[in-house]
Motif scaffolding. Structure first.
Motif: not given
Length: 239
Positions: A41, A45, A131, A149, A151, A163, A165
């Motif tokens: 993740s 990610g 999360r 980030l 999420d 999500i 960013r």
């Protein structure tokens, strides 16, 4: 704002379940994962989570102590005109309690035959249930990047996974732009929404940056486009 839409029929290389496209096996004390969807993740990610080609996949090896390592290729370079990329990572992950944990590690982005494009990232973050919130710092060719980030997992109010960013990019050498002036740094951001529907995964995303007009000639951030860009992608595993 520009608009694009793409429909991708995902090719599954290794899978035991169509939804996950992931094969998991025990190798002694280690868990080995092979598949066409990233199993890490945070490692996959935080900075560069997208797949760049129709053929992609990787492996992940993790130990109960929390250590893990793996390699992911967002693009195997099989399609004409595509370029192979290999992401090799190592990290450590632990849970404080059942729902709260942390993770840290480093990832190397390699481009065989194009070593001048290689870069290195370090990342860290916390997870809470589904999360995750993280930070990364990378030393890319001729610039330094920092990324945040968030999420949020599936938000019930929207019925979608969310999500967000945000990135900051500092150029080693300022870029001259037409009409005069220079660009020495810029920011970019993106919002992604996704949800499955009748076996098809739909992804909606919007991205933008602090640059516009002629200054976009200096853009080289996380997003596909410098200025406002909205895209829709639909994908479905064949197996």
């Amino acid at each position: 704002m520009r608009f694009s839409s793409a429909v991708l029929l995902g090719t599954v290389l290794l899978s035991i379940h169509a939804e996950a496209a992931l094969l998991v096996r025990e190798v002694g004390d280690y868990d080995l994962s092979l598949g066409t969807t990233p199993s890490r993740s945070m490692a996959q990610g935080l900075v560069k989570p997208q797949s760049g080609g129709a053929f992609h996949g990787g492996l992940d090896l993790s130990h109960p102590s929390g250590w893990y390592l793996g390699q992911w290729s967002p693009n195997l370079g099989i399609s004409p005109g595509s370029q192979m990329e290999l992401n090799s990572y190592v990290g450590y992950r632990q849970q404080f309690v059942d729902s709260l944990g942390y993770e840290l590690g480093t990832i190397r982005y390699s481009h065989p035959g194009y070593s001048h494009l290689d870069s290195q990232d370090v990342y860290a973050g916390v997870t809470y249930d589904a999360r995750r919130f993280g930070f990364s710092f990378s030393n890319d060719p001729n610039r330094f990047n920092s990324t945040m980030l968030a999420d949020l997992g599936r938000v019930k109010l929207l019925g979608m996974a969310v999500i967000v960013r945000y990135g900051n990019h500092l150029l080693e050498t300022p870029k001259n732009i037409s009409g005069g002036g220079q660009v020495s740094s810029f920011n970019d951001w993106s919002l992604s929404l996704s949800r499955p529907w009748k076996g098809i995964d739909f992804d909606f995303s919007y991205s933008d940056s602090s640059l516009s007009g002629n200054a976009c000639s200096a853009y080289s951030g996380h997003n596909t486009e410098c200025e406002g860009w909205f895209s829709i992608k639909a994908s479905r595993s064949l197996f």
